[in-house]
Motif scaffolding. Structure first.
Motif, PDB file in Angstrom:
ATOM      1  N   LEU B  11       0.816  -1.225   0.000  1.00 18.73           N
ATOM      2  CA  LEU B  11       0.000   0.000   0.000  1.00 18.73           C
ATOM      3  C   LEU B  11       0.852   1.280   0.000  1.00 18.73           C
ATOM      4  N   LEU B  15       0.511   4.214  -2.794  1.00 17.66           N
ATOM      5  CA  LEU B  15       0.236   5.609  -2.411  1.00 17.66           C
ATOM      6  C   LEU B  15       1.349   6.529  -2.917  1.00 17.66           C
ATOM      7  N   LEU B  18       0.657   7.253  -6.496  1.00 17.92           N
ATOM      8  CA  LEU B  18      -0.490   8.159  -6.660  1.00 17.92           C
ATOM      9  C   LEU B  18      -0.153   9.582  -6.208  1.00 17.92           C
ATOM     10  N   ALA B  35      -7.768   6.571   6.933  1.00 16.55           N
ATOM     11  CA  ALA B  35      -8.678   6.634   5.777  1.00 16.55           C
ATOM     12  C   ALA B  35      -8.136   5.788   4.617  1.00 16.55           C
ATOM     13  N   TYR B  36      -6.820   5.819   4.399  1.00 18.79           N
ATOM     14  CA  TYR B  36      -6.224   4.993   3.345  1.00 18.79           C
ATOM     15  C   TYR B  36      -6.343   3.505   3.692  1.00 18.79           C
ATOM     16  N   ALA B  39      -9.893   2.533   3.001  1.00 15.24           N
ATOM     17  CA  ALA B  39     -10.173   2.450   1.563  1.00 15.24           C
ATOM     18  C   ALA B  39      -9.524   1.200   0.963  1.00 15.24           C
ATOM     19  N   PHE B  40      -8.298   0.911   1.396  1.00 11.87           N
ATOM     20  CA  PHE B  40      -7.620  -0.299   0.903  1.00 11.87           C
ATOM     21  C   PHE B  40      -8.421  -1.542   1.277  1.00 11.87           C
ATOM     22  N   GLN B  65      -6.533   0.762 -10.602  1.00  7.99           N
ATOM     23  CA  GLN B  65      -7.701   0.191  -9.929  1.00  7.99           C
ATOM     24  C   GLN B  65      -8.714  -0.232 -10.977  1.00  7.99           C
ATOM     25  N   GLU B  83      -9.212   3.109 -13.219  1.00  6.43           N
ATOM     26  CA  GLU B  83      -8.858   4.405 -12.614  1.00  6.43           C
ATOM     27  C   GLU B  83      -7.437   4.309 -12.070  1.00  6.43           C
TER      28      GLU B  83
END
Lengths: 147, 147
Positions: B11, B15, B18, B35-36, B39-40, B65, B83
């Motif tokens: 992860l 990140l 991104l 939050a990450y 979401a993961f 994704q 995405e």
């Protein structure tokens, strides 16, 4: 007028909307194939997909599909993807499309989505004006690859 | 080189991809917020979402994704929404992006998807040429509404 998930009984009406954008199709004339049944069940049972219908008291006036996409952008908030937007052909020009899209955005906001996104065929200049009037930014090019 | 779901250990590397498209970000410098994490976990536990990484033997080379959207069009087949496509900044121009996108299309085809779709910011002319070279039709306008 409310926006809510379509019932199985409304599937023929939704398929009629999707079948022809330019004229009213009688839902009774639509053949609900096994593939449509399965796709409807897939959407209905998925917590991140909704087939939504705009209704008053009577039959389906319009529809759209919302997909809530989790992601690592925007602080981990979902984004809503909108597809298959339709208003019944004989009801156009009365503001129903605007209401449909506003209610869909409200619903996405209520879930905590940070963004609504959609694509519209380049030939649909009327639709582009409509989405722009709702505040959408025409910021992206939409690419499709048939498999 | 393979494309597979990212592990939790990867992860930070995703990140980092991104966080900045134009330079290499050290994954060790990325703060993995709650939050990450959430979401993961949301993506990893959703049967219609995948955070995919392109890897050889070592670290993450690229990512995207994929969201598999059920629907009533195309005989009830899913469509794949792509995405967050990224290749590590120091590895560009070596065909990795092409491989990433080909493997993602193969994966979607293997699931029975009828279509892959994505949007690309209008300012990214290089990306548009890239997707066109992969056979994508630039057929749609992409609209976004921040909520």
């Amino acid at each position: 007028m409310i926006l809510r998930p379509a019932t199985r009984a409304e599937l023929p009406a939704v398929l009629a909307l999707l079948a022809d954008e330019d004229r009213v199709v009688d839902p009774a004339s639509v053949r609900v194939t096994e593939a449509y049944e399965r796709a409807f069940a897939d959407i209905a049972s998925d917590p991140r997909n909704e087939l939504l219908v705009l209704v008053d008291e009577g039959p389906v006036l319009g529809c759209l599909q919302a997909t809530y996409v989790p992601g690592l952008g925007r602080g981990g908030a979902e984004r809503a993807l909108i597809e298959a937007v339709r208003i019944r052909a004989d009801l156009r020009g009365a503001g129903l499309g605007r209401r449909l899209m506003e209610l869909a955005a409200d619903r996405a906001r209520g879930r905590g989505c940070a963004l609504v996104q959609l694509t519209s065929n380049k030939e649909r200049a009327d639709a582009h004006r409509f989405y722009a009037s709702l505040g959408y930014a025409r910021s992206h090019e939409g690419f499709k690859l048939a498999l």
